[in-house]
Design an enzyme around this catalytic site. Structure first.
Site, PDB file in Angstrom:
ATOM      1  N   CYS A  78       5.531 118.524  42.852  1.00 43.17           N
ATOM      2  CA  CYS A  78       6.549 119.713  42.141  1.00 43.17           C
ATOM      3  C   CYS A  78       7.830 119.160  41.872  1.00 43.17           C
ATOM      4  CB  CYS A  78       6.202 120.606  41.921  1.00 43.17           C
ATOM      5  SG  CYS A  78       6.919 122.413  40.629  1.00 43.17           S
ATOM      6  N   CYS A 209      10.887 116.574  35.271  1.00 44.34           N
ATOM      7  CA  CYS A 209       9.283 117.727  36.046  1.00 44.34           C
ATOM      8  C   CYS A 209       8.006 116.136  35.470  1.00 44.34           C
ATOM      9  CB  CYS A 209       9.710 118.729  34.902  1.00 44.34           C
ATOM     10  SG  CYS A 209       8.009 119.718  34.659  1.00 44.34           S
TER      11      CYS A 209
HETATM   12  N1  DGL Z   1       5.716 120.692  37.099  1.00 43.90           N
HETATM   13  C1  DGL Z   1       6.554 121.152  38.055  1.00 43.90           C
HETATM   14  C2  DGL Z   1       7.794 120.698  38.286  1.00 43.90           C
HETATM   15  O1  DGL Z   1       7.559 119.528  38.515  1.00 43.90           O
HETATM   16  C3  DGL Z   1       6.277 123.192  37.886  1.00 43.90           C
HETATM   17  C4  DGL Z   1       7.202 123.547  36.474  1.00 43.90           C
HETATM   18  C5  DGL Z   1       6.695 125.197  35.852  1.00 43.90           C
HETATM   19  O2  DGL Z   1       5.882 125.144  36.396  1.00 43.90           O
HETATM   20  O3  DGL Z   1       7.913 125.291  35.830  1.00 43.90           O
HETATM   21  O4  DGL Z   1       9.137 120.679  38.060  1.00 43.90           O
END
Ligand code: DGL
Length: 295
Positions: A78, A209
């Protein structure tokens, strides 16, 4: 029989939801000896606009759980958690923890042909400026740009590569979690988000993301084939390979035996995770268990 035992490494990974599966897929394809315990914090998605203390608390809780399940190392799959909480988490746990920001920035510096890097990410990641810092750090640590013109400028002591524009895309995560990554709505929203990046003349875009690689074709289509899309997952695979080589040397515990490759845990609805994950990964997701956190 001793000789038939398969040597494996167990990696714990987590994200707010299905986003981290894009990182997991790269890792599983590239590193056959790895097994993954994946945690999707779907009861608390999205992470994108959460406070640092919350993200640190979630990370501690999840990593503690992953270690209890046998994880020998962690990949924070993440970007938001990596950008905001990685250094704190690395201090708090004894096992190695990898994040996405530095591998992603290094990859972008290596791949850019024009020196103008763009970023799309959550609000938290954009606000943290972690990618801006990581791009400068990559250059100051001597990472040589692949492009000859950029390399010559860099050798003269100029700073020919920088992150010129960062754009938060808060609607992408709920669209992906709802299984709508390939919808007309996603296309329209992507066009709006990508306009300022096009205007800034970027030649390279970091998908900052882990939910965004599901929109890869849509984004590439809008930006055109001349813009290179960078998925930090590719960079983290290289980091993980290096780390596993070191773990081998230190001879940490080796798990042997049963045949599972991935175990999934979620804090929200397992059926929804399975359904969306199946569609996005185009492979069957089994073994999803729900974890209820005690208050
Ligand atoms: N997939 C995550 C990231 O890479 C989190 C996205 C989220 O939950 O807002 O930031």
């Amino acid at each position: 029989m001793q000789g038939n035992k398969q040597r494996v490494r167990v990696i714990g990974m987590f994200d707010s939801g299905v986003g981290g599966l894009t990182v997991m897929k790269e890792i599983l394809e590239a590193i056959p000896e790895v097994r993954v315990i994946y945690f999707g914090d779907t009861a608390r998605v999205p992470y994108g606009n959460r406070q640092p203390e919350e993200l640190i608390g979630f990370g501690e809780e999840i990593i503690t759980f992953l270690i209890s399940q046998g994880a020998e190392a962690i990949v924070v799959a993440c970007n938001t958690s990596s950008a905001i909480s990685l250094s704190v988490l690395q201090e708090r746990f004894a096992i190695p923890i990898l994040g996405l920001i530095e591998p992603g920035a290094r990859l972008a510096v290596k791949k850019t042909l024009g020196g103008k890097i763009g970023l799309i990410a959550t609000e938290g990641t954009v606000r943290s400026k972690a990618y801006t810092l990581a791009v400068s750090k990559a250059l100051s640590r001597g990472l040589v740009p692949a492009d000859l013109v950029l390399r010559a400028a860099w050798q003269r002591g100029d700073q020919p590569i920088s992150l010129v524009r960062a754009q938060a895309c808060p609607l992408f995560v709920p669209l992906v979690e709802a299984g709508l990554a390939n919808s007309d709505e996603a296309g329209g929203i992507a066009r709006t988000y990508l306009k300022p990046l096009k205007r800034a003349g970027i030649d390279t875009l970091i998908l900052g993301c882990t939910h965004y690689p599901y929109l890869y074709p849509v984004i590439q289509d809008i930006l055109g084939q001349d813009v290179v899309l960078v998925d930090p997952a590719e960079g983290v695979v290289t980091e993980l390979q290096k780390l596993l080589a070191q773990l081998e040397v230190r001879n940490l515990s080796q798990i042997t035996g049963s045949q599972w490759r991935v175990r999934y845990f979620v804090s929200g609805d397992p059926a929804l995770f399975r359904q969306v994950g199946n569609t996005l990964l185009k492979q069957s997701i089994e073994n999803v268990r729900q974890i209820y956190w005690t208050e």
